[in-house]
Design a protein around this motif. Structure first.
Motif, PDB file in Angstrom:
ATOM      1  N   THR A  44       0.834  -1.200   0.000  1.00 57.75           N
ATOM      2  CA  THR A  44       0.000   0.000   0.000  1.00 57.75           C
ATOM      3  C   THR A  44       0.872   1.254   0.000  1.00 57.75           C
ATOM      4  O   THR A  44       0.619   2.207  -0.751  1.00 57.75           O
ATOM      5  CB  THR A  44      -0.899   0.018   1.246  1.00 57.75           C
ATOM      6  N   LEU A  45       1.909   1.234   0.838  1.00 52.24           N
ATOM      7  CA  LEU A  45       2.736   2.413   1.028  1.00 52.24           C
ATOM      8  C   LEU A  45       3.593   2.759  -0.185  1.00 52.24           C
ATOM      9  O   LEU A  45       3.929   3.932  -0.391  1.00 52.24           O
ATOM     10  CB  LEU A  45       3.628   2.222   2.260  1.00 52.24           C
ATOM     11  N   ILE A  67       5.175   3.327  -7.707  1.00 53.91           N
ATOM     12  CA  ILE A  67       5.088   2.404  -8.846  1.00 53.91           C
ATOM     13  C   ILE A  67       3.976   2.869  -9.791  1.00 53.91           C
ATOM     14  O   ILE A  67       3.289   2.068 -10.413  1.00 53.91           O
ATOM     15  CB  ILE A  67       4.844   0.950  -8.394  1.00 53.91           C
ATOM     16  N   GLU A  68       3.803   4.180  -9.867  1.00 52.39           N
ATOM     17  CA  GLU A  68       2.837   4.814 -10.776  1.00 52.39           C
ATOM     18  C   GLU A  68       1.403   4.403 -10.463  1.00 52.39           C
ATOM     19  O   GLU A  68       0.578   4.243 -11.361  1.00 52.39           O
ATOM     20  CB  GLU A  68       3.196   4.494 -12.240  1.00 52.39           C
ATOM     21  N   GLU A  69       1.116   4.209  -9.173  1.00 57.68           N
ATOM     22  CA  GLU A  69      -0.249   3.900  -8.738  1.00 57.68           C
ATOM     23  C   GLU A  69      -0.734   4.934  -7.729  1.00 57.68           C
ATOM     24  O   GLU A  69      -1.541   4.636  -6.851  1.00 57.68           O
ATOM     25  CB  GLU A  69      -0.294   2.502  -8.114  1.00 57.68           C
ATOM     26  N   ALA A  70      -0.244   6.184  -7.867  1.00 60.44           N
ATOM     27  CA  ALA A  70      -0.628   7.236  -6.928  1.00 60.44           C
ATOM     28  C   ALA A  70      -2.122   7.523  -6.988  1.00 60.44           C
ATOM     29  O   ALA A  70      -2.762   7.773  -5.950  1.00 60.44           O
ATOM     30  CB  ALA A  70       0.176   8.517  -7.214  1.00 60.44           C
ATOM     31  N   ASN A  71      -2.714   7.490  -8.192  1.00 60.19           N
ATOM     32  CA  ASN A  71      -4.148   7.765  -8.317  1.00 60.19           C
ATOM     33  C   ASN A  71      -4.976   6.693  -7.612  1.00 60.19           C
ATOM     34  O   ASN A  71      -5.939   6.996  -6.897  1.00 60.19           O
ATOM     35  CB  ASN A  71      -4.550   7.855  -9.791  1.00 60.19           C
ATOM     36  N   ALA A  72      -4.599   5.438  -7.805  1.00 62.36           N
ATOM     37  CA  ALA A  72      -5.313   4.349  -7.136  1.00 62.36           C
ATOM     38  C   ALA A  72      -5.161   4.457  -5.626  1.00 62.36           C
ATOM     39  O   ALA A  72      -6.116   4.227  -4.870  1.00 62.36           O
ATOM     40  CB  ALA A  72      -4.788   2.996  -7.621  1.00 62.36           C
ATOM     41  N   HIS A  73      -3.979   4.820  -5.176  1.00 60.94           N
ATOM     42  CA  HIS A  73      -3.741   4.968  -3.741  1.00 60.94           C
ATOM     43  C   HIS A  73      -4.597   6.088  -3.163  1.00 60.94           C
ATOM     44  O   HIS A  73      -5.085   6.004  -2.034  1.00 60.94           O
ATOM     45  CB  HIS A  73      -2.257   5.247  -3.493  1.00 60.94           C
ATOM     46  N   GLY A  74      -4.797   7.126  -3.955  1.00 61.46           N
ATOM     47  CA  GLY A  74      -5.494   8.296  -3.442  1.00 61.46           C
ATOM     48  C   GLY A  74      -7.007   8.195  -3.405  1.00 61.46           C
ATOM     49  O   GLY A  74      -7.666   9.070  -2.826  1.00 61.46           O
ATOM     50  N   VAL A  75      -7.595   7.156  -4.005  1.00 56.90           N
ATOM     51  CA  VAL A  75      -9.061   7.073  -4.035  1.00 56.90           C
ATOM     52  C   VAL A  75      -9.631   6.435  -2.781  1.00 56.90           C
ATOM     53  O   VAL A  75     -10.846   6.320  -2.637  1.00 56.90           O
ATOM     54  CB  VAL A  75      -9.562   6.277  -5.263  1.00 56.90           C
ATOM     55  N   PRO A 114     -13.016   0.324  -4.617  1.00 55.74           N
ATOM     56  CA  PRO A 114     -12.001   0.603  -3.594  1.00 55.74           C
ATOM     57  C   PRO A 114     -10.617   0.240  -4.096  1.00 55.74           C
ATOM     58  O   PRO A 114     -10.432  -0.709  -4.855  1.00 55.74           O
ATOM     59  CB  PRO A 114     -12.417  -0.296  -2.424  1.00 55.74           C
ATOM     60  N   ALA A 115      -9.607   0.962  -3.649  1.00 54.68           N
ATOM     61  CA  ALA A 115      -8.254   0.786  -4.177  1.00 54.68           C
ATOM     62  C   ALA A 115      -7.695  -0.596  -3.888  1.00 54.68           C
ATOM     63  O   ALA A 115      -6.872  -1.102  -4.639  1.00 54.68           O
ATOM     64  CB  ALA A 115      -7.330   1.855  -3.597  1.00 54.68           C
TER      65      ALA A 115
END
Length: 358
Positions: A92-93, A98-106, A122-123
């Motif tokens: 998660t952290l 790894i270019e998943e900032a948008n998924a992390h932020g939802v 959900p992410a």
């Protein structure tokens, strides 16, 4: 005058045709293994590249936060302080790296998985391609999610050291205190066994990824790797199992980690000569029907999610597994690696000397 056509008609006889077909069959039989080997080599290379990117993401996180990401972040105040709850994992952290900032932020990860499981997209349900080894026989379309709570799975898991993971620890000190209290042979962690009551059974805290309280979120520092980061494993591979089997659930701490008590791809039923246990993963919703037992042996984790967990490194590569080291390098580790060497690679400060030719 009638002219006769003296040209002969050329044609294959039946015998000649059968000989040609036989030759083609032999050539195909010779070529297929080479083609399959080339394809597997390409898949293994892609898998190695995935591990390299994951190792780089871990280092980028460490550069930004001055510690490695903890393997499992837990809230000790959950349910009025009567229960410790796993909130999210090291995977998660590193999502923003790894270019998943948008998924992390939802998703609001501070709520915990149980409060997000019914949310729209959900992410923790999102499949992360970087965490999929192309040699895995159960790809995303077959694996999907474990269930709304545990979310999506991946093939790469973090090194938690040696021993069993007790899923209610809240700090590395808790892990080591419980572990050493239950060891035999003068506190030798290599010979420890879980007690019948499960009291005092904890992850050793000797690996690259440790448990952290949610406040503050803190993992290991590279200065703590006294064995050397080039001699300490960081991330390895795990075989996935369809349906509800939790192994590889990316955002649930215990499911996202593995231990070094067994060499890679250890055969089912083999005994560990140091502690006498059989080679099988301890996990929640152990599925012995989804795959043949010899491929992904398992037993149910004790006491549900908060009980004992232990996963081993496994892959579908011929002869071994890919391994990302704590220094960011990647290696291919043979199934024939000596058990004590493999255990030494699992500890960051165990004081062992590891031969560089492993």
């Amino acid at each position: 005058m009638v002219r006769r056509n003296t040209r002969s008609h050329c044609a294959f006889t039946l015998v000649e045709l059968l000989v040609v077909i036989a030759i083609i069959g032999v050539l195909v039989a010779l070529l297929l293994p080479a083609i399959q080997a080339a394809r597997e080599a390409a898949r293994r290379a892609q898998c190695t590249n995935n591990l390299h990117n994951i190792g780089l993401a871990v280092h980028n996180y460490a550069s930004a936060r001055n510690t490695l990401p903890p393997g499992d972040v837990r809230d000790p105040t959950f349910n009025g302080g009567t229960q410790v709850k796993s909130m999210y994992s090291w995977i998660t952290l590193i999502m923003p790296y790894i270019e998943e900032a948008n998924a992390h932020g939802v998703m609001d990860w501070t709520q915990g998985l149980e409060l997000n499981q019914s949310a729209i997209n959900p992410a923790h349900h999102i499949f992360i391609k970087t965490f999929a080894c192309p040699s895995e026989i159960n790809q995303a379309s077959e694996i999907g999610i474990v269930n709304p709570f545990y979310g999506a799975r991946g093939n790469y898991v973090g090194n938690a050291g040696l021993g069993w993971f007790w899923a209610e620890d809240v700090s590395p000190n808790d892990q080591l205190a419980g572990w050493l209290a239950d060891t035999s042979a003068g506190g030798n962690p290599l010979k420890a066994r879980p007690s019948t009551s499960a009291t005092g059974i904890h992850m050793t805290g000797l690996g690259s990824f440790v448990v952290s309280s949610v406040d503050p979120v803190k993992g290991r520092r590279f200065s703590e790797f006294t064995d050397g980061t080039s001699n300490t494993a960081a991330v390895s591979e795990l075989r996935l199992v369809p349906d509800l089997d939790t192994r590889g659930a990316m955002h649930f701490g215990p499911a996202s980690l593995y231990m070094h008590d067994w060499v890679p791809n250890v055969p089912s039923g083999q005994l560990n000569t140091l502690n006498g246990f059989k080679a099988e993963d301890w996990t929640r919703y152990c599925d012995r029907l989804g795959l043949p037992r010899e491929i992904a042996p398992c037993k149910q984790a004790s006491d549900g999610w908060k009980g004992l967990w232990q996963h081993s490194a496994r892959s579908y590569h011929t002869g071994g597994v890919n391994l990302a080291m704590a220094d960011g390098s990647t290696k291919f580790i043979s199934n024939d690696t000596d058990l004590l060497v493999w255990m030494a690679l699992g500890t960051s400060d165990g004081g062992e000397v590891v031969d560089s030719s492993f």
